[in-house]
Design a protein around this motif. Sequence first.
Motif, mmCIF file in Angstrom:
data_model
loop_
_atom_site.group_PDB
_atom_site.id
_atom_site.type_symbol
_atom_site.label_atom_id
_atom_site.label_comp_id
_atom_site.label_asym_id
_atom_site.label_seq_id
_atom_site.Cartn_x
_atom_site.Cartn_y
_atom_site.Cartn_z
ATOM 1 N N ILE A 139 0.843 -1.194 0.000
ATOM 2 C CA ILE A 139 0.000 0.000 0.000
ATOM 3 C C ILE A 139 0.879 1.245 0.000
ATOM 4 N N ASN A 140 0.313 2.346 -0.469
ATOM 5 C CA ASN A 140 0.885 3.680 -0.342
ATOM 6 C C ASN A 140 2.132 3.924 -1.169
ATOM 7 N N GLU A 159 2.370 8.015 -7.318
ATOM 8 C CA GLU A 159 2.978 9.244 -6.802
ATOM 9 C C GLU A 159 3.374 10.220 -7.916
ATOM 10 N N THR A 160 3.806 9.696 -9.034
ATOM 11 C CA THR A 160 4.152 10.569 -10.161
ATOM 12 C C THR A 160 2.916 11.274 -10.697
ATOM 13 N N GLN A 192 9.323 10.908 -6.259
ATOM 14 C CA GLN A 192 8.408 10.822 -7.399
ATOM 15 C C GLN A 192 7.389 11.955 -7.378
ATOM 16 N N ARG A 193 6.917 12.315 -6.204
ATOM 17 C CA ARG A 193 5.961 13.415 -6.102
ATOM 18 C C ARG A 193 6.567 14.719 -6.609
ATOM 19 N N GLN A 283 -5.282 11.192 -0.893
ATOM 20 C CA GLN A 283 -5.128 9.851 -1.480
ATOM 21 C C GLN A 283 -5.935 8.807 -0.714
ATOM 22 N N GLN A 284 -6.829 9.274 0.178
ATOM 23 C CA GLN A 284 -7.754 8.410 0.902
ATOM 24 C C GLN A 284 -7.044 7.286 1.673
#
Length: 336
Positions: A139-140, A159-160, A192-193, A283-284
């Motif tokens: 996850i995540n 994330e990108t 990546q963000r 992103q819940q």
Amino acid sequence: MERVNTGRRVLGALLTVAIGATVAGCSSTGGLRAEQRAKEARANGSAVDTPRWKIAMVTHAGAGDTFWDIVQKGAKQAAAKDNITFLYSSSDQGKDQAQLVQTAIDQHVDGLVVTLAKPEAMKDVVLKAEKAGIPVITINSGSAESKEYGALAHIGQDETIAGEAVGDELTTRGKKHVLCVLHEQGNVGHEQRCAGVKSTFKGTTENLYVNGTNMPDVQSALQAKLQSDPSVDAVVTLGAPFAATAAKAKEQAGSKAEVDTFDLNAQVAASLKAGTIGFAVDQQPYLQGYEAIDLLWLNRYNADVLGGGKPVLTGPQIVTKDDAAALEDYAKRGTR
């Protein structure tokens, strides 16, 4: 001759009675076991009567990061529904996180949920879990590595793609110079963000690395940067707890930069409503925790898998002041 036939009929009748009793006994035992499971499930507040399986979640969470409190809430609610014993542990150090996964393997858990923020540190132990017959869901963090490492599925945001959405939003808002604040060294998702922001933002993007485990240091580093470079007109933090710190740094520096953030919590929702934060990327996390546990239960119970080899996306969703009021109640109860 009649006496022999009578004997055979008596013997047949006795065998029939014996077999019937045996079948009834087996049926009764199976029924008792099912009823016992049902009673245990009801006692645990479960919606199912499957055996009490054990699932461990091991994340890269650092101390005080409220994001992971929300993930755990989702996981715990799914575990209660599915009659699961839920175990949670975390470390922001890759080596320590891998050791926690090894501990879960040694406990013979029935399923594992892991994050791959530092994928190389986790690769061997994740493969070891699967070799031991323990299904794994990521996850995540780690959507790119999840399938390669043999996980059943990855649940989270790309994330990108999330970074690209932020870059587009900042461009729409007319920003020119963005500071992307990375609070955890070596976290591939964070890199990546910020790379995603840079790829779509039409202005200048600059990265600032801070020590996320020390909020006073985060504030002072941000404040110094904003004081020395008044051209920065937007600050993007990569976690909800850092948004409030960035807002304080901005105020102390006398900067006019807009503060925006990845992730959502009650404080961010209130700040969005008040206008002290421009927008957030949700992103819940509750859904990530819930779906991971639920999918492991479904896989164990019915061999179900989601995603078809692709990540199951829970974001990104850009949240602004206009959305804050609708989300505020959920944020206050700790599920958004």
